[in-house]
Design a protein around this motif. Structure first.
Motif, PDB file in Angstrom:
ATOM      1  N   SER A   1       0.834  -1.206   0.000  1.00 35.32           N
ATOM      2  CA  SER A   1       0.000   0.000   0.000  1.00 35.32           C
ATOM      3  C   SER A   1       0.864   1.248   0.000  1.00 35.32           C
ATOM      4  CB  SER A   1      -0.948   0.024   1.210  1.00 35.32           C
ATOM      5  OG  SER A   1      -0.257   0.298   2.413  1.00 35.32           O
ATOM      6  N   LEU A   2       0.296   2.330  -0.535  1.00 35.56           N
ATOM      7  CA  LEU A   2       0.937   3.644  -0.554  1.00 35.56           C
ATOM      8  C   LEU A   2      -0.108   4.688  -0.193  1.00 35.56           C
ATOM      9  CD1 LEU A   2       2.844   3.433  -3.984  1.00 35.56           C
ATOM     10  CD2 LEU A   2       3.951   3.474  -1.728  1.00 35.56           C
ATOM     11  N   ASP A   3       0.313   5.739   0.525  1.00 38.89           N
ATOM     12  CA  ASP A   3      -0.598   6.836   0.843  1.00 38.89           C
ATOM     13  C   ASP A   3       0.210   8.095   1.105  1.00 38.89           C
ATOM     14  OD1 ASP A   3      -3.301   7.792   1.291  1.00 38.89           O
ATOM     15  OD2 ASP A   3      -2.772   7.967   3.414  1.00 38.89           O
ATOM     16  N   PHE A   4      -0.382   9.271   0.762  1.00 39.12           N
ATOM     17  CA  PHE A   4       0.246  10.568   1.017  1.00 39.12           C
ATOM     18  C   PHE A   4      -0.495  11.291   2.139  1.00 39.12           C
ATOM     19  CE2 PHE A   4       1.261   9.744  -3.471  1.00 39.12           C
ATOM     20  CZ  PHE A   4       2.639   9.950  -3.467  1.00 39.12           C
ATOM     21  N   ASP A   5       0.225  12.133   2.872  1.00 39.71           N
ATOM     22  CA  ASP A   5      -0.423  12.930   3.903  1.00 39.71           C
ATOM     23  C   ASP A   5      -1.153  14.109   3.269  1.00 39.71           C
ATOM     24  OD1 ASP A   5       1.763  14.571   3.231  1.00 39.71           O
ATOM     25  OD2 ASP A   5       1.978  15.298   5.279  1.00 39.71           O
ATOM     26  N   ASP A   6      -1.927  14.843   4.071  1.00 38.21           N
ATOM     27  CA  ASP A   6      -2.757  15.929   3.554  1.00 38.21           C
ATOM     28  C   ASP A   6      -1.953  17.005   2.840  1.00 38.21           C
ATOM     29  OD1 ASP A   6      -4.946  14.665   4.532  1.00 38.21           O
ATOM     30  OD2 ASP A   6      -5.556  16.228   5.935  1.00 38.21           O
ATOM     31  N   ARG A   7      -0.752  17.275   3.330  1.00 37.69           N
ATOM     32  CA  ARG A   7       0.071  18.334   2.748  1.00 37.69           C
ATOM     33  C   ARG A   7       0.890  17.862   1.556  1.00 37.69           C
ATOM     34  NH1 ARG A   7       2.959  20.665   8.105  1.00 37.69           N
ATOM     35  NH2 ARG A   7       3.400  18.433   8.302  1.00 37.69           N
ATOM     36  N   GLY A   8       0.859  16.570   1.286  1.00 38.16           N
ATOM     37  CA  GLY A   8       1.620  16.029   0.162  1.00 38.16           C
ATOM     38  C   GLY A   8       3.111  15.996   0.403  1.00 38.16           C
ATOM     39  N   GLU A   9       3.521  16.095   1.650  1.00 38.89           N
ATOM     40  CA  GLU A   9       4.941  16.152   1.970  1.00 38.89           C
ATOM     41  C   GLU A   9       5.523  14.798   2.353  1.00 38.89           C
ATOM     42  OE1 GLU A   9       5.301  19.056   5.036  1.00 38.89           O
ATOM     43  OE2 GLU A   9       4.721  20.746   3.731  1.00 38.89           O
ATOM     44  N   LEU A  10       4.656  13.864   2.757  1.00 43.41           N
ATOM     45  CA  LEU A  10       5.115  12.559   3.206  1.00 43.41           C
ATOM     46  C   LEU A  10       4.365  11.452   2.482  1.00 43.41           C
ATOM     47  CD1 LEU A  10       5.203  13.178   7.074  1.00 43.41           C
ATOM     48  CD2 LEU A  10       7.172  13.137   5.532  1.00 43.41           C
ATOM     49  N   CYS A  11       5.034  10.320   2.338  1.00 45.62           N
ATOM     50  CA  CYS A  11       4.421   9.129   1.753  1.00 45.62           C
ATOM     51  C   CYS A  11       4.691   7.963   2.691  1.00 45.62           C
ATOM     52  CB  CYS A  11       5.012   8.848   0.369  1.00 45.62           C
ATOM     53  SG  CYS A  11       4.380   7.348  -0.443  1.00 45.62           S
ATOM     54  N   ILE A  12       3.655   7.182   2.981  1.00 44.86           N
ATOM     55  CA  ILE A  12       3.803   5.997   3.832  1.00 44.86           C
ATOM     56  C   ILE A  12       3.539   4.747   2.995  1.00 44.86           C
ATOM     57  CG2 ILE A  12       1.402   6.006   4.638  1.00 44.86           C
ATOM     58  CD1 ILE A  12       4.390   5.204   6.886  1.00 44.86           C
ATOM     59  N   ALA A  13       4.388   3.761   3.149  1.00 42.69           N
ATOM     60  CA  ALA A  13       4.221   2.478   2.458  1.00 42.69           C
ATOM     61  C   ALA A  13       4.181   1.371   3.494  1.00 42.69           C
ATOM     62  CB  ALA A  13       5.366   2.242   1.481  1.00 42.69           C
ATOM     63  N   SER A  14       3.287   0.419   3.330  1.00 43.54           N
ATOM     64  CA  SER A  14       3.291  -0.782   4.163  1.00 43.54           C
ATOM     65  C   SER A  14       3.783  -1.939   3.309  1.00 43.54           C
ATOM     66  CB  SER A  14       1.903  -1.076   4.728  1.00 43.54           C
ATOM     67  OG  SER A  14       0.962  -1.324   3.701  1.00 43.54           O
ATOM     68  N   ALA A  15       4.513  -2.846   3.927  1.00 43.77           N
ATOM     69  CA  ALA A  15       5.109  -3.966   3.198  1.00 43.77           C
ATOM     70  C   ALA A  15       4.837  -5.268   3.928  1.00 43.77           C
ATOM     71  CB  ALA A  15       6.615  -3.754   3.024  1.00 43.77           C
ATOM     72  N   ASP A  16       4.903  -6.377   3.183  1.00 46.58           N
ATOM     73  CA  ASP A  16       4.588  -7.665   3.803  1.00 46.58           C
ATOM     74  C   ASP A  16       5.768  -8.265   4.558  1.00 46.58           C
ATOM     75  OD1 ASP A  16       6.148  -8.520   1.698  1.00 46.58           O
ATOM     76  OD2 ASP A  16       4.561  -9.645   0.685  1.00 46.58           O
ATOM     77  N   ASP A  17       6.862  -7.500   4.724  1.00 43.79           N
ATOM     78  CA  ASP A  17       7.909  -7.897   5.666  1.00 43.79           C
ATOM     79  C   ASP A  17       7.651  -7.288   7.038  1.00 43.79           C
ATOM     80  OD1 ASP A  17       8.491  -5.264   5.193  1.00 43.79           O
ATOM     81  OD2 ASP A  17      10.617  -5.574   4.779  1.00 43.79           O
ATOM     82  N   GLU A  18       6.388  -6.785   7.222  1.00 46.52           N
ATOM     83  CA  GLU A  18       5.911  -6.245   8.493  1.00 46.52           C
ATOM     84  C   GLU A  18       6.634  -4.960   8.875  1.00 46.52           C
ATOM     85  OE1 GLU A  18       6.632  -9.726  10.752  1.00 46.52           O
ATOM     86  OE2 GLU A  18       4.921 -10.806   9.933  1.00 46.52           O
ATOM     87  N   THR A  19       6.901  -4.130   7.857  1.00 46.35           N
ATOM     88  CA  THR A  19       7.491  -2.825   8.095  1.00 46.35           C
ATOM     89  C   THR A  19       6.629  -1.737   7.475  1.00 46.35           C
ATOM     90  OG1 THR A  19       8.843  -2.806   6.067  1.00 46.35           O
ATOM     91  CG2 THR A  19       9.837  -3.774   8.053  1.00 46.35           C
TER      92      THR A  19
END
Length: 367
Positions: free
Chosen positions: A43-61
């Motif tokens: 999965s990928l997602d950006f914060d409201d300000r577009g300054e950060l991106c979060i990714a979830s991975a199946d190595d549990e990180t």
């Protein structure tokens, strides 16, 4: 008639970014290989300000990226519970995400000190869809336990419950007043008024495509649904799949037994996937609502222009294929709603930016 789509202004504002002159010039700009060898980003997602991106991975990180500097910021671990469908709240320092082992709790995490703020318990099987309201602290979750739950970040208890055939996908419209739930088991997309969610949906769309799909499989079988999203003006819905076709639906259509048109990937195309593993979707609208961006595995990224007319078979082919210098497959895509930045992921995360002097890619053949 559907409830008003304009009675409130979204906090996560979907600004109009003029992409008509740059969309075909996007090229990979930075890649990040921060997950374990053999692991996949789901999965990928950006914060409201577009300054950060979060990714979830199946190595549990969980991997946090700085979109401004183009750098990897930190790795957070969720070894005990696993992690999937990480989503920013309206605070850039907080996320929610689904557990993949131990239990099916949704966890509310502070990225600042890697501590849990709250737990949302209730689902009894894997959560396969998680969406935050664009206007407030409500969020919606769907699970393989045949339930859809409505939550508020301020309370551990869900304040709404729907029992629907599973698996399901959910999406809020830009106003946060309407939410849609897609159920492949019933071949339907149901629209609800958030203020009267306990009543029957005010519109139900039946999504079937047997005549077209019979050319690809027998018996005709709809590819697995993987993504549900509204366009920035709320007029269109995008139903993404793991197969060669996605579906565009008119949110205000009176004929609810037909989709508007399908957008096609190459014939026979299927995204890589591990058994039972979902992603946050391989297709999305651009912030201006005009284009659809979709991962094509080893074939890079496809761009569909919704201003173009579909053919007589209700099919729309890609206007461009962005394949130059692509070294990794694109099974997850997300477009930054504040800046001209596209993110794709599979075994690594890749940031794409428009290059002013990049040559035009060849237009996709109109098959």
């Amino acid at each position: 008639m559907p409830p008003s789509l304009t009675s409130s202004r979204p906090h996560r504002e979907r600004e109009s970014i003029k992409l008509s002159e740059t969309i075909h010039r996007f090229r990979p700009s930075k890649s990040f290989s921060n997950i374990s060898p053999g692991a996949e980003i789901t999965s990928l997602d950006f914060d409201d300000r577009g300054e950060l991106c979060i990714a979830s991975a199946d190595d549990e990180t969980l991997q946090l990226y700085d979109c401004i500097s183009g750098r990897h910021q930190k790795t957070l671990f969720s070894k005990k519970y696993g992690c999937h469908l990480a989503k920013f709240t309206h605070s850039s320092s907080n996320i929610i995400y689904a557990s993949t082992k131990g239990d099916d709790t949704i966890r509310y995490l502070s990225l600042h000190d890697n501590s849990y703020i709250r737990y949302f318990k209730g689902h009894r099987r894997l959560v396969n869809s998680l969406e935050v309201s664009p206007v407030d602290d409500q969020f919606i979750s769907c699970s393989a336990d045949d339930t859809v739950r409505l939550w508020d970040l301020k309370s551990s208890n869900c304040h709404g419950l729907l029992n629907l055939p599973s698996p399901s996908l959910a999406a809020f419209d830009p106003s946060g007043i309407i939410f849609a739930v897609a159920s492949q088991a019933s071949s339907s997309i149901m629209l609800y008024d958030l203020r009267n969610y306990d009543k029957a949906p005010f519109t139900t769309f039946t999504i079937t495509d047997d005549a077209f799909l019979s050319a690809y499989s027998y018996p005709p079988r709809m590819p697995q649904w993987s993504k549900l999203e509204f366009s920035n003006d709320g007029k269109l819905m995008l139903l993404g799949t793991r197969g060669h076709s996605h579906y565009v639906i008119d949110s205000f259509a009176e004929n609810t037994s037909k989709f508007l048109y399908r957008v096609l990937r190459p014939r026979g195309f299927t995204l890589p996937e591990k058994e039972g593993k979902e992603t946050s979707g391989s297709v999305c609208f651009t912030p201006d609502g005009r284009y659809i961006v979709g991962g094509q595995g080893e074939r890079g990224v496809a761009i569909w222009d919704t201003n173009k007319q579909p053919d007589e078979k209700k099919s729309l082919l890609p206007s461009w294929d962005l394949v130059e210098n692509v070294r990794t497959q694109a099974s997850v895509v997300a477009f930054n709603h504040k800046t001209n930045l596209l993110a794709t992921a599979y075994k690594e995360a890749v940031f794409w930016l428009p290059e002013q002097h990049a040559p035009d890619p060849p237009q996709s053949p109109q098959r």
